[in-house]
Design a protein around this motif. Structure first.
Motif, PDB file in Angstrom:
ATOM      1  N   CYS A   5       0.340  -1.419   0.085  1.00  0.00           N
ATOM      2  CA  CYS A   5       0.190  -0.032   0.192  1.00  0.00           C
ATOM      3  C   CYS A   5       1.114   0.863   0.031  1.00  0.00           C
ATOM      4  O   CYS A   5       1.862   1.366   0.461  1.00  0.00           O
ATOM      5  CB  CYS A   5      -0.834   0.003   0.972  1.00  0.00           C
ATOM      6  SG  CYS A   5      -2.358  -1.394   1.276  1.00  0.00           S
ATOM      7  N   LYS A  39      -3.492   4.875  -2.456  1.00  0.00           N
ATOM      8  CA  LYS A  39      -4.013   4.074  -1.785  1.00  0.00           C
ATOM      9  C   LYS A  39      -2.856   3.655  -0.899  1.00  0.00           C
ATOM     10  O   LYS A  39      -2.408   2.339  -0.694  1.00  0.00           O
ATOM     11  CB  LYS A  39      -5.105   2.793  -2.328  1.00  0.00           C
ATOM     12  CG  LYS A  39      -5.787   2.891  -3.324  1.00  0.00           C
ATOM     13  CD  LYS A  39      -6.146   2.004  -3.751  1.00  0.00           C
ATOM     14  CE  LYS A  39      -7.258   2.283  -5.237  1.00  0.00           C
ATOM     15  NZ  LYS A  39      -7.797   1.295  -5.873  1.00  0.00           N
ATOM     16  N   SER A  65     -12.606   5.709  -2.539  1.00  0.00           N
ATOM     17  CA  SER A  65     -11.665   4.637  -1.329  1.00  0.00           C
ATOM     18  C   SER A  65     -13.325   3.369  -1.758  1.00  0.00           C
ATOM     19  O   SER A  65     -14.077   3.348  -1.480  1.00  0.00           O
ATOM     20  CB  SER A  65     -11.988   5.003  -0.236  1.00  0.00           C
ATOM     21  OG  SER A  65     -11.251   4.076   0.574  1.00  0.00           O
ATOM     22  N   VAL A  68      -6.587   0.403   0.230  1.00  0.00           N
ATOM     23  CA  VAL A  68      -7.770   1.396   0.078  1.00  0.00           C
ATOM     24  C   VAL A  68      -7.117   2.957   0.223  1.00  0.00           C
ATOM     25  O   VAL A  68      -6.013   3.385   0.843  1.00  0.00           O
ATOM     26  CB  VAL A  68      -8.588   1.234   1.085  1.00  0.00           C
ATOM     27  CG1 VAL A  68      -9.796   0.245   0.461  1.00  0.00           C
ATOM     28  CG2 VAL A  68      -8.385   1.626   2.692  1.00  0.00           C
ATOM     29  N   SER A  69      -7.826   4.237  -0.300  1.00  0.00           N
ATOM     30  CA  SER A  69      -7.454   5.616   0.101  1.00  0.00           C
ATOM     31  C   SER A  69      -7.419   6.367   1.504  1.00  0.00           C
ATOM     32  O   SER A  69      -6.971   7.123   1.609  1.00  0.00           O
ATOM     33  CB  SER A  69      -7.748   5.951  -1.388  1.00  0.00           C
ATOM     34  OG  SER A  69      -9.472   6.353  -0.877  1.00  0.00           O
TER      35      SER A  69
END
Length: 604
Positions: free
Chosen positions: A24, A44, A92, A69-70
């Motif tokens: 990530c 992300k 996201s 995920v962002s």
């Protein structure tokens, strides 16, 4: 080092990774056989568990699918429509990458490709950048699985990385305190020594009180599901007991040796005069500190790589897991040997350089014309002729310290498995014996380095000559010299006390998701080594002066044909010490005679 950096992936530990091998917050390379790998995760940066409320570990891997995920959902999402709205609003995406957000509510397999509903509100935590659920029931289950089922090495490394800013700040504090202590000893007075000892006593008592208070706080507010809290509580108890014992021993020694303070101040003044002949000796610890910092940063980087060394393997569903390389994960023992040996080697080079400079200035007939560049001369002799001497001396320290670490591990293992008290007691006694041997070897090596600087002989010959000289001349001012070393050791204790106290206050704020006992030990070890690298200069100068004095007595008699090399101030100090020792011996003899006379009178 090279192999671990090549095979490891520190980014996986620092930033976290998903179920498809993507780190990530980074741009990734594809893994063969994993279609969802190799994605650009620059935007992300957070790790999201699709089933965070029912997290399980099977075969050292999480049962839940993990995504990058962002942003973490800060409000509860009850339906797929809300998950879809969250994706469209924030960008996201909480479902598997292969599923487009427009199909969240239409795909028949959305239940298996999207997170289990309801999605609890979560917030990012520095530990691996994971999205931590905020509801009480999910939080306790998630934290217990996440922390308890991660192996010990990863728990330690995560504690180091999550508290890296605190550790860095404490290291800077230790550096500043060590620098202050060095200049305190440079301009020491009797009043300053009394203030210094008072600070030591208050610092020791204060740290002991804080440790016992924190242990009491842990026992009354303990989350029994978290291994971190249990480990922190055990380490706190150990810290509290050890600090209490050390405090008691040091207080007794301070009380017994309090009458020698005046002579110790005079001895330190003689030491400072020797330093004034080569004032750049005060900057020698700065170079040592810089080299140690560079080495320790490299060592930690390799340790992080060792913790993440593994080969990517594709499993069912196109997911990726990293299998630890056989043997590489256990090389941290070998890596620990490298830490101890290299650190001691760097400190030994400093001791050898300082001893060489002191010897050059001492054996100079014209005290008004000191030699040019004694430190550079000492360094050149060290690197050209005496590298083997410092290698041998530092290796002896390593040979003694490694069994100490093994014995401490055995002791902790026996205590956890509740074996007999006899085996635990034996291992503890052996540990204490090795610790005493370690202290003796440190002093032994320092004298050997000084003798090498005087005679130019190898390590073994220098050690033998140093023992002979010390045994012949031990009656002059050995006791005062020992108390001078003790006062310098108290300076190191003061630095460690204040640094550990700052660490206790800082780390205690993240007690739940952070194993801070190991980072605190690292900080204490770092603080002691930094203080040692600064203040050991005074110890080395003291021991080198004592050995120079012993050689001076062996080769000269003070006559006009063979005058002493020592200056008048040093000579008057030696005469004063001898006078006090003779007076004390006469007093002891008179008291013994009086006792014998009393016994004879009573018999008659």
């Amino acid at each position: 080092m090279g192999y671990s950096v090549t095979a490891g992936a520190t980014g996986r530990l620092l930033f976290g990774y998903d179920s498809f091998g993507n780190v990530c917050g980074k741009k990734n390379s594809p893994v063969e056989g994993a279609p969802l790998s190799g994605q650009d995760m620059t935007l992300k940066k957070h790790v999201f568990f699709m089933n965070s409320c029912n997290l399980e570990v099977k075969d050292v891997r999480f049962s839940s699918t993990i995504l990058c995920v962002s942003s973490c959902p800060e409000e509860q999402l009850n339906t797929l429509e809300e998950v879809q709205l969250f994706a469209n609003t924030t960008g996201s995406f909480l479902c598997v990458y292969s599923l487009n957000s427009f199909n969240y509510t239409q795909n028949p397999n959305a239940d298996s490709l999207c997170p289990r509903l309801p999605v609890p509100p979560s917030k990012s935590f520095p530990l691996f950048n994971r999205c931590i659920p905020q509801t009480p029931e999910c939080y306790s289950l998630f934290a217990s699985v996440l922390i308890n089922d991660v192996d010990a090495l990863h728990r330690i490394l995560s504690g180091i990385m999550s508290g890296r800013d605190t550790i860095l700040g404490l290291c800077v504090l230790a550096f500043a305190l060590s620098l202050a202590m060095m200049f305190t000893f440079r301009f020491i007075t009797t009043l300053l020594v009394h203030i210094f000892i008072a600070l030591i006593v208050l610092g020791l008592l204060f740290v002991c009180g804080v440790l016992w208070w924190l242990y009491y706080d842990y026992t009354n507010d303990l989350s029994t599901e978290l291994d971190t809290e249990r480990e922190n509580m055990k380490c706190l108890l150990g810290f509290a007991v050890v600090s209490t014992v050390i405090t008691a021993v040091l207080l007794v020694l301070i009380f017994v040796l309090r009458k020698r303070i005046k002579l110790t101040v005079e001895l330190l003044r003689v030491t400072n005069k020797a330093i004034s002949n080569s004032p750049f000796l005060l900057f020698q610890p700065l170079w040592t500190f810089t080299i140690l910092i560079f080495f320790w940063v490299s060592w930690v980087a390799v340790l992080l790589s060792l913790g993440t060394a593994g080969a990517a393997q594709v499993i069912e569903g196109g997911q990726v897991e990293y299998k630890p390389l056989s043997g590489i994960r256990y090389m941290w023992w070998y890596h620990l040997i490298g830490l101890i040996w290299t650190s001691e080697f760097i400190l030994a080079c400093q001791q050898m350089t300082i001893a060489g400079a002191v010897v050059t200035c001492y054996f100079n007939r014209n005290k008004n014309d000191p030699p040019d560049r004694p430190i550079l001369s000492s360094l050149s002799i060290l690197f050209c002729y005496h590298q083997g001497t410092v290698v041998k001396g530092s290796f002896l320290i390593t040979v003694v310290r490694m069994p100490r670490a093994v014995l401490m591990y055995i002791y902790n293992t026996l205590k956890e498995k509740q074996h007999g008290a006899w085996s635990s007691c034996v291992s503890r006694c052996c540990y204490c014996c090795f610790r005493c041997l370690d202290k003796c070897l440190c002093h032994f090596n320092q004298n050997a380095y000084a003798t090498t600087a005087i005679n130019g002989t190898d390590f073994c010959t220098s050690a033998k000559d140093a023992l002979k000289l010390l045994s012949k001349n031990s009656s002059h001012f050995t006791s005062v010299n020992c108390f001078g070393d003790f006062v310098i050791f108290l300076g190191k204790v003061l630095v460690v006390c204040f640094t550990v106290f700052g660490g206790l206050m800082a780390f205690n704020y993240h007690r739940v998701l952070q194993v801070w006992a190991i980072p605190l030990l690292l900080v204490a070890f770092f603080a002691y080594l930094v203080a040692h690298s600064f203040l050991s200069m005074f110890e080395t100068v003291l021991d080198a002066l004592f050995l120079c004095f012993a050689v001076d007595l062996e080769t000269n008699d003070g006559s006009s044909e063979k005058p002493y090399f020592m200056d008048q101030e040093f000579l008057s100090f030696i005469k004063r010490i001898n006078k006090l020792n003779n007076a004390r011996a006469q007093r002891d003899k008179n008291s013994l005679t009086n006792e014998e006379g009393t016994e004879l009178a009573s018999v008659r």
